[in-house]
Design a protein around this motif. Structure first.
Motif, short mmCIF file in Angstrom:
data_model
loop_
_atom_site.label_atom_id
_atom_site.label_comp_id
_atom_site.label_asym_id
_atom_site.label_seq_id
_atom_site.Cartn_x
_atom_site.Cartn_y
_atom_site.Cartn_z
N ARG A 99 3.61 -8.63 2.19
CA ARG A 99 2.62 -9.32 1.24
C ARG A 99 2.90 -10.85 1.05
O ARG A 99 2.02 -11.63 1.34
N PHE A 100 4.03 -11.33 0.92
CA PHE A 100 4.32 -12.80 1.19
C PHE A 100 3.83 -13.27 2.39
O PHE A 100 3.43 -14.46 2.40
N ASP A 101 4.51 -12.59 3.78
CA ASP A 101 3.66 -13.12 4.97
C ASP A 101 2.18 -13.30 4.96
O ASP A 101 1.94 -14.35 5.45
N ASP A 102 1.68 -12.47 4.51
CA ASP A 102 0.26 -12.38 4.79
C ASP A 102 -0.26 -13.61 3.80
O ASP A 102 -1.29 -14.25 4.14
N TYR A 103 0.00 -13.44 2.58
CA TYR A 103 -0.14 -14.77 1.73
C TYR A 103 -0.12 -15.92 2.05
O TYR A 103 -0.69 -17.08 2.29
N LEU A 104 1.17 -16.46 2.52
CA LEU A 104 1.46 -17.74 3.11
C LEU A 104 0.61 -18.04 4.53
O LEU A 104 0.45 -19.08 4.43
N SER A 105 0.51 -16.81 5.22
CA SER A 105 -0.35 -17.37 6.53
C SER A 105 -1.71 -17.70 6.05
O SER A 105 -2.27 -18.59 6.75
N LEU A 109 15.76 -13.40 -4.91
CA LEU A 109 15.82 -14.77 -4.25
C LEU A 109 14.95 -15.31 -3.28
O LEU A 109 14.59 -16.07 -3.03
N VAL A 110 14.57 -13.81 -2.60
CA VAL A 110 13.47 -14.03 -1.47
C VAL A 110 12.04 -14.40 -2.34
O VAL A 110 11.54 -15.29 -1.72
N ALA A 111 11.89 -13.81 -3.45
CA ALA A 111 10.67 -14.10 -4.14
C ALA A 111 10.56 -15.66 -4.52
O ALA A 111 9.54 -16.37 -4.47
N VAL A 112 11.71 -16.17 -4.85
CA VAL A 112 11.55 -17.65 -5.35
C VAL A 112 11.64 -18.43 -3.95
O VAL A 112 10.67 -19.36 -4.10
N VAL A 133 -5.80 -11.74 -2.91
CA VAL A 133 -4.45 -11.52 -2.28
C VAL A 133 -3.38 -11.71 -3.06
O VAL A 133 -2.43 -10.92 -3.41
N TYR A 134 -3.54 -13.08 -3.80
CA TYR A 134 -2.20 -13.46 -4.68
C TYR A 134 -2.14 -12.50 -5.83
O TYR A 134 -1.18 -11.95 -6.17
N GLY A 135 -3.45 -12.30 -6.61
CA GLY A 135 -3.48 -11.38 -7.83
C GLY A 135 -3.13 -9.97 -7.65
O GLY A 135 -2.10 -9.79 -8.34
N PRO A 136 -3.83 -9.21 -6.86
CA PRO A 136 -3.42 -7.72 -6.67
C PRO A 136 -2.16 -7.45 -5.81
O PRO A 136 -1.50 -6.51 -6.01
N ASN A 137 -1.60 -8.52 -5.00
CA ASN A 137 -0.82 -7.99 -4.23
C ASN A 137 0.59 -8.85 -4.27
O ASN A 137 1.49 -8.03 -4.77
N VAL A 138 0.55 -10.12 -4.58
CA VAL A 138 1.74 -10.88 -4.86
C VAL A 138 2.13 -11.03 -6.26
O VAL A 138 3.27 -10.53 -6.85
N GLN A 139 1.19 -11.30 -7.16
CA GLN A 139 1.43 -11.42 -8.46
C GLN A 139 1.87 -10.10 -9.11
O GLN A 139 2.61 -10.08 -10.16
N SER A 140 1.03 -9.20 -8.72
CA SER A 140 1.48 -7.64 -9.45
C SER A 140 2.81 -7.47 -9.23
O SER A 140 3.78 -6.72 -9.84
#
Length: 362
Positions: free
Chosen positions: A38-44, A240-243, A282-289
């Motif tokens: 999820r983070f990889d998709d968001y950052l890319s 730590l990864v999330a940070v 992307v951020y809301g439903p995947n990362v923020q949740s």
């Protein structure tokens, strides 16, 4: 009988394929869904849309649980044999003490040792009470003095024993191991069994402090869970990864806005609308949740560990206090860093979308 064919494909194989497809749909259409993915998709997506390079998002080193030597407390352990075999017979404690002093007793698991300490202290107190109701002889007076001294020593020792068999035990070192990879999704649910095991140990500590009896078989279930789990260490790693990932995303947003505004005169453009879609879809439903669940997992985990710490009747060793400050506090260390990273990232989104009048809800 062989399964019937349908268009050259066995019906059985076709049925299994449909089952796999249905399971993928039920499970969220992705067999590789994870915080990392999820983070990889968001950052890319952010990097492409903002036309910036993605900065390094390497998580900082994880903090290991203190070694056993730095945690254990010295215990005053006089041999109960100094009372004498005859006196132990009078107290009905010969078998209990003999069992503990045997070779197997010396290497007994922590749940058996805690149960033994509770039974021994209770037996000594009961013996002392019964002596008060008997005829006052010289032997009885001598035994009373010996029992009073031993009971006082055991009262001082029991809190230290409980500490050594819980927070300074091998089970706890395993529970907080950072060797395994970070937790997956649903971090809060994954920690339920470990949190309950810690709570039960805390209850046992309070029972022991109050002079109650402990059941070794009931305690063994908690130790089995803790010895088979690395939840505490994996949760720290996940935070730590999330940070690191959030800080990388924040840096991209800030880098783009420092170069030039995303929108001029508060007029949305195509890039702004794409960013808005990333924020909402992307951020809301995947990362923020995921982050919301991770924060909740941290809060629940800290409460469970705190319950065991609070049940201790001794001051924690400095090594544990330092570890607690950096990994188990809401105000310092890992979890404070995660809160700060979330706040900074939210602020960056507000600044970016504020330039374009595309704030969520507007």
């Amino acid at each position: 009988m062989a399964p019937k064919r349908m268009n050259g494909v066995r019906t059985g194989a076709s049925f299994r394929l449909w089952c796999v497809l249905i399971l993928l749909v039920i499970g969220g259409c992705s067999a590789t869904d994870s915080p990392e993915a999820r983070f990889d998709d968001y950052l890319s997506r952010l990097a492409r849309t903002l036309d910036v390079s993605s900065p390094s998002s390497q998580a900082p080193p994880r903090l290991r649980y203190p070694d056993k030597r730095s945690l254990q407390l010295v215990i005053e352990t006089p041999r109960t044999g100094w009372i004498g075999l005859f006196q132990l017979h009078r107290c009905g404690l010969v078998n209990l003490v003999s069992e503990r002093n045997s070779i197997l007793g010396r290497v007994a698991p922590p749940q058996d040792r805690l149960a033994y300490e509770s039974r021994l202290l209770a037996g000594l107190k009961q013996c002392r009470t019964e002596l008060d109701s008997k005829e006052d002889t010289a032997d009885d007076r001598d035994l009373r003095r010996q029992l009073d001294a031993l009971i006082e020593i055991k009262r001082r020792a029991v809190p230290r024993i409980f500490w050594n068999l819980t927070l300074a035990d091998d089970a706890m070192a395993h529970l907080f191991s950072v060797a395994p990879p970070p937790l997956g999704l649903k971090a809060s649910a994954l920690g339920r069994a470990s949190r309950q095991a810690l709570t039960r140990l805390a209850d046992a500590g309070r029972t022991l402090a109050e002079g109650g009896l402990l059941d070794a078989s009931a305690l063994s279930k908690s130790y089995e869970i803790l010895e088979g789990s690395t939840y505490g260490g994996q949760l720290q790693s996940a935070a730590l990864v999330a940070v690191a990932r959030l800080d990388a995303a924040t840096a991209m947003l800030q880098q783009r806005m420092a170069r030039r505004p995303i929108c001029f005169n508060a007029q949305p453009n195509r890039r702004a609308r794409t960013l808005y879609t990333i924020l909402r879809e992307v951020y809301g439903p995947n990362v923020q949740s995921y982050l919301a669940d991770l924060v909740r997992a941290g809060r629940e985990w800290r409460a469970a560990v705190a319950s065991l710490v609070d049940a201790q009747q001794v001051a924690p060793r400095p090594a544990f206090t330092a570890y607690e400050t950096r990994t188990l506090s809401a105000k310092t260390g890992v979890w404070a860093a995660l809160d700060t990273a979330i706040v900074r990232h939210t602020k960056s989104w507000q600044d970016a979308m504020g330039q374009c009048n595309l704030m969520p809800g507007e």
